[in-house]
Design a protein around this motif. Structure first.
Motif, PDB file in Angstrom:
ATOM      1  N   ASN A 100       1.500  76.373 -21.396  1.00 32.00           N
ATOM      2  CA  ASN A 100       1.903  75.916 -22.724  1.00 32.00           C
ATOM      3  C   ASN A 100       3.167  76.595 -23.226  1.00 32.00           C
ATOM      4  O   ASN A 100       3.809  76.107 -24.165  1.00 32.00           O
ATOM      5  N   ASP A 101       3.527  77.726 -22.621  1.00 29.55           N
ATOM      6  CA  ASP A 101       4.728  78.440 -23.040  1.00 29.55           C
ATOM      7  C   ASP A 101       6.000  77.851 -22.451  1.00 29.55           C
ATOM      8  O   ASP A 101       7.108  78.252 -22.838  1.00 29.55           O
ATOM      9  N   LEU A 102       5.860  76.920 -21.518  1.00 24.33           N
ATOM     10  CA  LEU A 102       7.033  76.306 -20.900  1.00 24.33           C
ATOM     11  C   LEU A 102       7.500  75.112 -21.736  1.00 24.33           C
ATOM     12  O   LEU A 102       6.778  74.129 -21.893  1.00 24.33           O
ATOM     13  N   GLU A 103       8.717  75.218 -22.242  1.00 23.41           N
ATOM     14  CA  GLU A 103       9.320  74.078 -22.919  1.00 23.41           C
ATOM     15  C   GLU A 103       9.743  73.055 -21.871  1.00 23.41           C
ATOM     16  O   GLU A 103       9.841  73.353 -20.672  1.00 23.41           O
ATOM     17  N   ALA A 104      10.012  71.821 -22.309  1.00 26.42           N
ATOM     18  CA  ALA A 104      10.481  70.787 -21.389  1.00 26.42           C
ATOM     19  C   ALA A 104      11.746  71.267 -20.682  1.00 26.42           C
ATOM     20  O   ALA A 104      12.696  71.720 -21.320  1.00 26.42           O
ATOM     21  N   GLY A 105      11.719  71.191 -19.351  1.00 24.52           N
ATOM     22  CA  GLY A 105      12.859  71.628 -18.558  1.00 24.52           C
ATOM     23  C   GLY A 105      12.757  73.054 -18.056  1.00 24.52           C
ATOM     24  O   GLY A 105      13.568  73.481 -17.227  1.00 24.52           O
ATOM     25  N   GLN A 106      11.773  73.810 -18.538  1.00 24.62           N
ATOM     26  CA  GLN A 106      11.602  75.186 -18.096  1.00 24.62           C
ATOM     27  C   GLN A 106      10.613  75.268 -16.934  1.00 24.62           C
ATOM     28  O   GLN A 106       9.784  74.378 -16.745  1.00 24.62           O
ATOM     29  N   TYR A 107      10.684  76.377 -16.188  1.00 20.76           N
ATOM     30  CA  TYR A 107       9.798  76.565 -15.040  1.00 20.76           C
ATOM     31  C   TYR A 107       9.484  78.046 -14.889  1.00 20.76           C
ATOM     32  O   TYR A 107      10.114  78.914 -15.504  1.00 20.76           O
ATOM     33  N   ARG A 108       8.512  78.338 -14.040  1.00 16.89           N
ATOM     34  CA  ARG A 108       8.166  79.725 -13.694  1.00 16.89           C
ATOM     35  C   ARG A 108       7.479  79.739 -12.340  1.00 16.89           C
ATOM     36  O   ARG A 108       6.933  78.716 -11.892  1.00 16.89           O
ATOM     37  N   PRO A 109       7.463  80.907 -11.666  1.00 12.07           N
ATOM     38  CA  PRO A 109       6.693  81.009 -10.416  1.00 12.07           C
ATOM     39  C   PRO A 109       5.203  80.894 -10.696  1.00 12.07           C
ATOM     40  O   PRO A 109       4.726  81.279 -11.778  1.00 12.07           O
ATOM     41  N   LEU A 110       4.457  80.378  -9.743  1.00 14.76           N
ATOM     42  CA  LEU A 110       3.010  80.372  -9.856  1.00 14.76           C
ATOM     43  C   LEU A 110       2.478  81.785  -9.668  1.00 14.76           C
ATOM     44  O   LEU A 110       3.067  82.602  -8.954  1.00 14.76           O
ATOM     45  N   THR A 111       1.355  82.060 -10.306  1.00 16.59           N
ATOM     46  CA  THR A 111       0.678  83.332 -10.082  1.00 16.59           C
ATOM     47  C   THR A 111      -0.091  83.269  -8.772  1.00 16.59           C
ATOM     48  O   THR A 111      -0.342  82.190  -8.227  1.00 16.59           O
ATOM     49  N   GLU A 112      -0.484  84.419  -8.263  1.00 15.27           N
ATOM     50  CA  GLU A 112      -1.286  84.453  -7.034  1.00 15.27           C
ATOM     51  C   GLU A 112      -2.582  83.682  -7.220  1.00 15.27           C
ATOM     52  O   GLU A 112      -3.050  82.994  -6.305  1.00 15.27           O
ATOM     53  N   HIS A 113      -3.167  83.796  -8.394  1.00 10.36           N
ATOM     54  CA  HIS A 113      -4.410  83.070  -8.677  1.00 10.36           C
ATOM     55  C   HIS A 113      -4.189  81.565  -8.614  1.00 10.36           C
ATOM     56  O   HIS A 113      -4.999  80.823  -8.019  1.00 10.36           O
ATOM     57  N   GLU A 114      -3.102  81.083  -9.186  1.00  5.12           N
ATOM     58  CA  GLU A 114      -2.818  79.655  -9.177  1.00  5.12           C
ATOM     59  C   GLU A 114      -2.562  79.144  -7.762  1.00  5.12           C
ATOM     60  O   GLU A 114      -2.987  78.044  -7.402  1.00  5.12           O
ATOM     61  N   ILE A 115      -1.898  79.942  -6.955  1.00  4.25           N
ATOM     62  CA  ILE A 115      -1.649  79.543  -5.571  1.00  4.25           C
ATOM     63  C   ILE A 115      -2.972  79.413  -4.811  1.00  4.25           C
ATOM     64  O   ILE A 115      -3.166  78.467  -4.046  1.00  4.25           O
ATOM     65  N   ARG A 116      -3.885  80.343  -5.050  1.00  2.00           N
ATOM     66  CA  ARG A 116      -5.168  80.327  -4.350  1.00  2.00           C
ATOM     67  C   ARG A 116      -6.057  79.170  -4.796  1.00  2.00           C
ATOM     68  O   ARG A 116      -6.908  78.715  -4.017  1.00  2.00           O
ATOM     69  N   ILE A 117      -5.883  78.715  -6.024  1.00  2.00           N
ATOM     70  CA  ILE A 117      -6.718  77.615  -6.539  1.00  2.00           C
ATOM     71  C   ILE A 117      -6.614  76.387  -5.634  1.00  2.00           C
ATOM     72  O   ILE A 117      -7.615  75.741  -5.302  1.00  2.00           O
TER      73      ILE A 117
END
Length: 236
Positions: free
Chosen positions: A215-232
């Motif tokens: 929810n903190d990402l505005e339209a056009g923004q991105y971030r790396p996935l967390t280790e937890h998200e990758i494992r999901i």
């Protein structure tokens, strides 16, 4: 990138240079492997080797994973002659081997996953894995209980022999619903709503396989996935 690999392929990929130019640089002695000048294009290297180009280190960053909040007007492609692509929004090195795990239409917004890990993205895109993708849908017509029932059972799409797989459908208002599907047919959500005599006005993806759009990402923004998200995604 798979190791071992040819020296010219590594330098071209990591240095983002044409292979022909790389071969010329290697021939001139501009490339070193573990501190020693190497003039062999076919030299096999490993991920642990230290490679320099003009005395500057070239580092393969390994497997990387990003989530992007896609705005309207961007296409999910590596290159496009008519429209900006989601890759134009990423300020990252060595994006040549990256691809999109689950594309969105140009007018659809929300969660896009971008990676250079083909095995990982296969877990998302393979129909056999049945990873649910969740969308917020704004419709032109009122959402009826009959339409929700049909979506949950599976609907017949135009020019498709089989019904869609059962979806998870929840009304959020007269003209809004949350829809989760585990398939990736062409324009599927729009076609499913058309099958129940409705029309998609706006479409926004909020979840892929349990990975929730930040929810903190505005339209056009991105971030790396967390280790937890990758494992999901790799979880059975």
């Amino acid at each position: 990138m798979k190791f071992p690999c040819r020296l010219d392929k590594f330098v071209s990929n990591v240095g983002e240079l044409p292979r022909t130019k790389v071969k010329s640089l290697i021939k001139k002695g501009n490339v070193a492997v573990n501190g020693l000048i190497c003039k062999k294009n076919e030299q096999q290297i490993t991920a642990s080797d230290d490679i320099t180009l003009n005395d500057k280190p070239l580092k393969y960053l390994g497997k990387r994973y990003f989530m992007l909040n896609k705005p309207q007007g961007y296409v999910c492609a590596n290159h496009d002659e008519l429209h900006p692509t989601v890759f134009d929004l990423l300020d990252e090195p060595n994006l040549k081997d990256f691809h999109i795990a689950g594309r969105l239409d140009i007018d659809t917004t929300g969660l896009v996953l971008i990676t250079n890990d083909g095995d990982w993205s296969h877990q998302i895109t393979s129909p056999k894995k049945q990873k649910f993708k969740t969308y917020l849908v704004e419709t032109k017509e009122i959402i009826t209980e009959e339409a929700l029932f049909d979506l949950r059972q599976g609907v017949a799409l135009h020019n498709e022999k089989q019904l869609t797989r059962p979806a998870q459908a929840e009304a959020l208002g007269k003209y809004a619903l949350r829809l989760s599907i585990c398939e990736g047919k062409y324009h599927q959500v729009k076609r499913m709503l058309a099958a129940v005599e409705n029309h998609v006005v706006e479409l926004h993806r909020e979840n892929i396989g349990g990975i929730e759009l930040d929810n903190d990402l505005e339209a056009g923004q991105y971030r790396p996935l967390t280790e937890h998200e990758i494992r999901i995604i790799n979880a059975i």
